[in-house]
Design a protein around this motif. Structure first.
Motif, PDB file in Angstrom:
ATOM      1  N   PHE A   9       0.701  -1.165   0.007  1.00 52.00           N
ATOM      2  CA  PHE A   9       0.010  -0.081  -0.158  1.00 52.00           C
ATOM      3  C   PHE A   9       0.966   1.315   0.026  1.00 52.00           C
ATOM      4  N   VAL A  10       0.533   2.243  -0.913  1.00 53.62           N
ATOM      5  CA  VAL A  10       1.195   3.300  -0.840  1.00 53.62           C
ATOM      6  C   VAL A  10       0.358   4.622  -0.619  1.00 53.62           C
ATOM      7  N   ASP A  11      -0.538   4.772  -1.032  1.00 56.22           N
ATOM      8  CA  ASP A  11      -1.593   6.094  -0.839  1.00 56.22           C
ATOM      9  C   ASP A  11      -2.907   5.703  -1.169  1.00 56.22           C
ATOM     10  N   TYR A  12      -3.915   6.545  -0.623  1.00 55.97           N
ATOM     11  CA  TYR A  12      -5.346   6.550  -0.889  1.00 55.97           C
ATOM     12  C   TYR A  12      -5.990   8.069  -0.927  1.00 55.97           C
ATOM     13  N   THR A  13      -7.116   8.102  -1.637  1.00 51.70           N
ATOM     14  CA  THR A  13      -8.079   9.240  -1.468  1.00 51.70           C
ATOM     15  C   THR A  13      -9.342   8.798  -1.313  1.00 51.70           C
ATOM     16  N   GLN A  14     -10.089   9.303  -0.288  1.00 53.25           N
ATOM     17  CA  GLN A  14     -11.510   8.836  -0.199  1.00 53.25           C
ATOM     18  C   GLN A  14     -12.275   9.969  -1.205  1.00 53.25           C
ATOM     19  N   LEU A  15     -12.997   9.467  -2.014  1.00 52.66           N
ATOM     20  CA  LEU A  15     -13.992  10.232  -2.639  1.00 52.66           C
ATOM     21  C   LEU A  15     -15.251  10.314  -2.009  1.00 52.66           C
ATOM     22  N   ASP A  16     -16.064  11.401  -2.382  1.00 50.68           N
ATOM     23  CA  ASP A  16     -17.329  11.399  -1.844  1.00 50.68           C
ATOM     24  C   ASP A  16     -18.249  10.774  -2.859  1.00 50.68           C
ATOM     25  N   VAL A  17     -18.880   9.690  -2.585  1.00 51.50           N
ATOM     26  CA  VAL A  17     -19.904   9.069  -3.363  1.00 51.50           C
ATOM     27  C   VAL A  17     -21.353   8.882  -2.847  1.00 51.50           C
ATOM     28  N   GLY A  18     -21.509   9.455  -1.841  1.00 55.10           N
ATOM     29  CA  GLY A  18     -23.041   9.514  -0.992  1.00 55.10           C
ATOM     30  C   GLY A  18     -23.195   8.163  -0.679  1.00 55.10           C
ATOM     31  N   PRO A  19     -24.464   7.970  -0.074  1.00 58.16           N
ATOM     32  CA  PRO A  19     -24.823   6.735   0.360  1.00 58.16           C
ATOM     33  C   PRO A  19     -24.506   5.423  -0.548  1.00 58.16           C
ATOM     34  N   VAL A  20     -23.768   4.546  -0.205  1.00 54.92           N
ATOM     35  CA  VAL A  20     -23.421   3.304  -0.944  1.00 54.92           C
ATOM     36  C   VAL A  20     -24.291   2.174  -0.678  1.00 54.92           C
ATOM     37  N   PHE A  21     -24.920   1.898  -1.701  1.00 51.73           N
ATOM     38  CA  PHE A  21     -25.807   0.617  -1.627  1.00 51.73           C
ATOM     39  C   PHE A  21     -25.018  -0.601  -2.194  1.00 51.73           C
ATOM     40  N   TYR A  22     -24.890  -1.763  -1.288  1.00 54.83           N
ATOM     41  CA  TYR A  22     -24.114  -2.842  -1.761  1.00 54.83           C
ATOM     42  C   TYR A  22     -24.525  -4.131  -0.997  1.00 54.83           C
ATOM     43  N   ASN A  23     -24.768  -5.131  -1.552  1.00 46.51           N
ATOM     44  CA  ASN A  23     -25.271  -6.308  -1.029  1.00 46.51           C
ATOM     45  C   ASN A  23     -24.685  -7.372  -2.094  1.00 46.51           C
ATOM     46  N   ALA A  24     -24.935  -8.678  -1.552  1.00 44.94           N
ATOM     47  CA  ALA A  24     -24.415  -9.657  -2.302  1.00 44.94           C
ATOM     48  C   ALA A  24     -25.260 -10.091  -3.668  1.00 44.94           C
ATOM     49  N   GLN A  25     -26.427  -9.600  -3.691  1.00 42.87           N
ATOM     50  CA  GLN A  25     -27.479  -9.732  -4.644  1.00 42.87           C
ATOM     51  C   GLN A  25     -27.489  -8.733  -5.930  1.00 42.87           C
ATOM     52  N   SER A  26     -26.582  -7.456  -5.572  1.00 42.00           N
ATOM     53  CA  SER A  26     -26.523  -6.516  -6.656  1.00 42.00           C
ATOM     54  C   SER A  26     -25.147  -5.850  -6.803  1.00 42.00           C
ATOM     55  N   ALA A  27     -24.234  -6.590  -6.060  1.00 40.31           N
ATOM     56  CA  ALA A  27     -22.795  -6.057  -6.128  1.00 40.31           C
ATOM     57  C   ALA A  27     -22.408  -5.322  -7.326  1.00 40.31           C
ATOM     58  N   PRO A  28     -22.547  -5.772  -8.490  1.00 41.52           N
ATOM     59  CA  PRO A  28     -22.068  -5.467 -10.041  1.00 41.52           C
ATOM     60  C   PRO A  28     -23.037  -4.004 -10.448  1.00 41.52           C
ATOM     61  N   PHE A  29     -24.014  -3.929  -9.466  1.00 43.04           N
ATOM     62  CA  PHE A  29     -24.861  -2.732 -10.252  1.00 43.04           C
ATOM     63  C   PHE A  29     -24.913  -1.716  -8.682  1.00 43.04           C
ATOM     64  N   ALA A  30     -24.100  -1.580  -7.759  1.00 43.95           N
ATOM     65  CA  ALA A  30     -24.125  -0.944  -6.628  1.00 43.95           C
ATOM     66  C   ALA A  30     -24.075   0.646  -6.886  1.00 43.95           C
ATOM     67  N   THR A  31     -24.764   1.178  -5.917  1.00 46.30           N
ATOM     68  CA  THR A  31     -24.271   2.622  -6.183  1.00 46.30           C
ATOM     69  C   THR A  31     -22.861   3.006  -5.492  1.00 46.30           C
ATOM     70  N   GLY A  32     -22.286   4.193  -5.703  1.00 45.19           N
ATOM     71  CA  GLY A  32     -20.992   4.281  -5.349  1.00 45.19           C
ATOM     72  C   GLY A  32     -20.264   4.513  -6.503  1.00 45.19           C
ATOM     73  N   LEU A  33     -18.695   4.158  -6.277  1.00 46.50           N
ATOM     74  CA  LEU A  33     -17.768   4.343  -7.644  1.00 46.50           C
ATOM     75  C   LEU A  33     -18.265   2.877  -8.415  1.00 46.50           C
ATOM     76  N   SER A  34     -18.018   3.134  -9.722  1.00 44.37           N
ATOM     77  CA  SER A  34     -18.391   2.050 -10.781  1.00 44.37           C
ATOM     78  C   SER A  34     -17.140   2.127 -11.867  1.00 44.37           C
ATOM     79  N   GLY A  35     -16.362   3.076 -11.795  1.00 43.49           N
ATOM     80  CA  GLY A  35     -15.333   2.813 -12.848  1.00 43.49           C
ATOM     81  C   GLY A  35     -14.216   4.229 -12.889  1.00 43.49           C
ATOM     82  N   VAL A  36     -13.273   3.601 -13.448  1.00 44.44           N
ATOM     83  CA  VAL A  36     -11.851   4.725 -13.491  1.00 44.44           C
ATOM     84  C   VAL A  36     -11.407   4.654 -14.710  1.00 44.44           C
TER      85      VAL A  36
END
Length: 500
Positions: free
Chosen positions: A186-213
């Motif tokens: 590990f070298v460094d990190y940045t925490q971006l503001d992505v609002g409320p994150v919705f994530y569970n096992a049934q919808s992980a590929p389409f969760a809210t939050g960060l989706s691509g770089v």
């Protein structure tokens, strides 16, 4: 008479003496000196052929020579492939760079390196024509964990010109790691503001939050990167950041490039990337089918294409880009000019292979087939589907459970791997999220008008899934690493596969 005899005797003695005064001995001739031996040239005694294993370093061939006079010998190197070697004063021949059997460096690319070695001294020189053959060794696949420090990673992006990687998490954190060792540090990190994150096992590929770089095409000099994520209000947007020296985004540089309005709260984007034309491509989903994915007035279920190097909407805070002039709907009245293609359901991941865009569309529900589409430049403006004139899938499948009933299925779109792992190179790699199944098909078989079914799929679980006991994480994405490696991202970590 006596006088006569005495005279004769005296004459006889005089004749025998030869008239000399040296005391009466025999004269010996002076001997001729023996000539000194000639100074001869040294003789090379080492073989004219040799073998050397690929990837090895050190002395590849040792020249040996003798000289009858014991003079010091000087070695020199010449010939077709001489630039590939160094030759020491003692005649040790070494490769400048370790040879690679799969990428021959000799002049005629047959792994037989041809050089001339000359041995010389004051008496002359001799030489040999050496043929040094590089032999193949069985390469081995090395699998190592590179993101043990990440939580719910979504994507791993190698940073150009270094051994560092960017690891993007669903929760908005972007971490920088260094893969130089066996495990990434590990070298460094940045925490971006992505609002409320919705994530569970049934919808992980389409969760809210960060989706691509996506890194800018000129990232090596501009240090710009783009992020697709939801904001604090739950709306989806694309942002541009400058990078710090470590590679992590600088929050102070944030610039929103595209923001969808509040009227599309269920709109999510699954993927962003720059195409070979330098434009940014964006996939958007139509998760609950609230919108018409075929409509040219809705951004849902689309491939969008924008020019992030210009701003044609300076008065609009939600748009900081321009429309490429050759976008298919750039001049269509009432249509969104950003649209490149339409009709997607849940694009999970996509990738470019040359000029072609390959999109995995996860569809929605138990009975919906999973599809992979191939979009060529000439397909711009078309709709995805199975109707006449539409972009038909090149891969389609559904899964069933042990009872033969449809089971929930979510495609994880992949990449065409062009690295050096022999069993995978030249193949399109993809997976299914819930079953944890990985497959490959030859990239050459992805042909418009032909739809591949599971009978054409090659299982690659034994290659890409870590053998760690009880490893049970689900696949999330694929990416091409540096030096021909492959990166597979799972729910809990990421692994790099290297062939060496």
């Amino acid at each position: 008479m006596r006088a006569y005899v005495a005279l004769a005797s005296a004459l006889l003695l005089s004749a025998c003496d030869g008239g000399g005064s040296g005391g009466g001995g025999v004269v010996t001739p002076t001997p001729t000196p023996t000539p000194a031996p000639a100074n001869t040239a040294p003789t090379i005694t080492s073989a004219t052929t040799a073998n050397f294993a690929e990837n090895a370093t050190g002395v590849a061939y040792q020249t040996t020579a003798t000289d009858a006079q014991g003079d010091a010998i000087t070695y020199t190197l010449s010939g077709t492939d001489a630039a590939r070697f160094t030759l020491s004063a003692a005649g040790a021949l070494s490769f400048v760079a370790a040879p690679d059997f799969e990428a021959p460096g000799d002049a005629n690319a047959d792994n037989v390196y041809e050089v001339t070695i000359r041995a010389a001294d004051a008496g002359g020189n001799s030489q040999i024509a050496l043929r040094l053959t590089v032999t193949n060794i069985a390469d081995q696949l090395n699998v190592r964990q590179i993101a043990s420090f990440a939580e719910r990673p979504v994507q791993v992006v190698p940073l150009p010109g270094s051994t560092r990687i960017l690891v993007a998490e669903f929760g908005g954190k972007i971490l920088i790691g260094d893969t130089q060792g066996q495990a990434a540090d590990f070298v460094d990190y940045t925490q971006l503001d992505v609002g409320p994150v919705f994530y569970n096992a049934q919808s992980a590929p389409f969760a809210t939050g960060l989706s691509g770089v996506a890194l800018a095409p000129d990232y090596a000099t501009s240090r710009k990167l783009y992020v697709a994520a939801t904001n604090a209000a739950g709306n989806w947007e694309i942002r541009r950041y400058s990078s710090r020296a470590t590679g992590a985004p600088d929050l102070a540089s944030e610039d929103v490039i595209l923001r969808f309005p509040a009227g599309f709260p269920r709109l999510r984007g699954g993927w962003i990337a720059f195409g070979p034309d330098g434009y940014l491509y964006v996939t958007t989903a139509n998760i609950d089918r609230s919108f018409d994915a075929a409509s040219l007035t809705s951004p849902a279920g689309k491939v969008l294409r924008i020019d992030v190097n210009s701003d044609a909407y300076p008065a609009d805070p939600n748009k900081d880009y321009a429309i490429p002039a050759d976008n298919p709907h750039a001049a269509t009245a009432g249509a969104l000019p950003e649209i490149f293609a339409s009709g997607l359901s849940r694009p999970s991941r996509a990738s470019f292979d040359g000029a072609n865009l390959i999109i995995g569309d996860a569809q929605d529900g138990l009975s919906q087939p999973q599809r992979v589409y191939l979009v060529r430049p000439q397909d711009a403006g078309k709709q995805f589907g199975t109707g006449a004139g539409q972009i038909a899938p090149v891969i389609q499948f559904s899964l069933t459970n042990d009872l033969g009933n449809p089971t929930y299925t979510t495609l994880v779109g992949g990449i065409v791997y062009r690295g050096n792992i022999p069993s995978l190179t030249g193949k399109y790699l993809f997976a299914e999220y819930y079953s944890r199944k990985f497959w490959a098909v030859p990239a050459a078989s992805l042909v418009p008008g032909t739809t591949l079914s599971p009978s054409s799929f090659e299982s690659i679980n034994s290659i890409v899934v870590p053998t760690t006991p009880a490893f049970d994480a689900r696949p999330v994405s694929f990416s091409a690493g540096s030096n021909g490696s492959l990166i597979v991202v799972f729910q809990t970590s990421a692994y790099m596969l290297e062939y060496r």
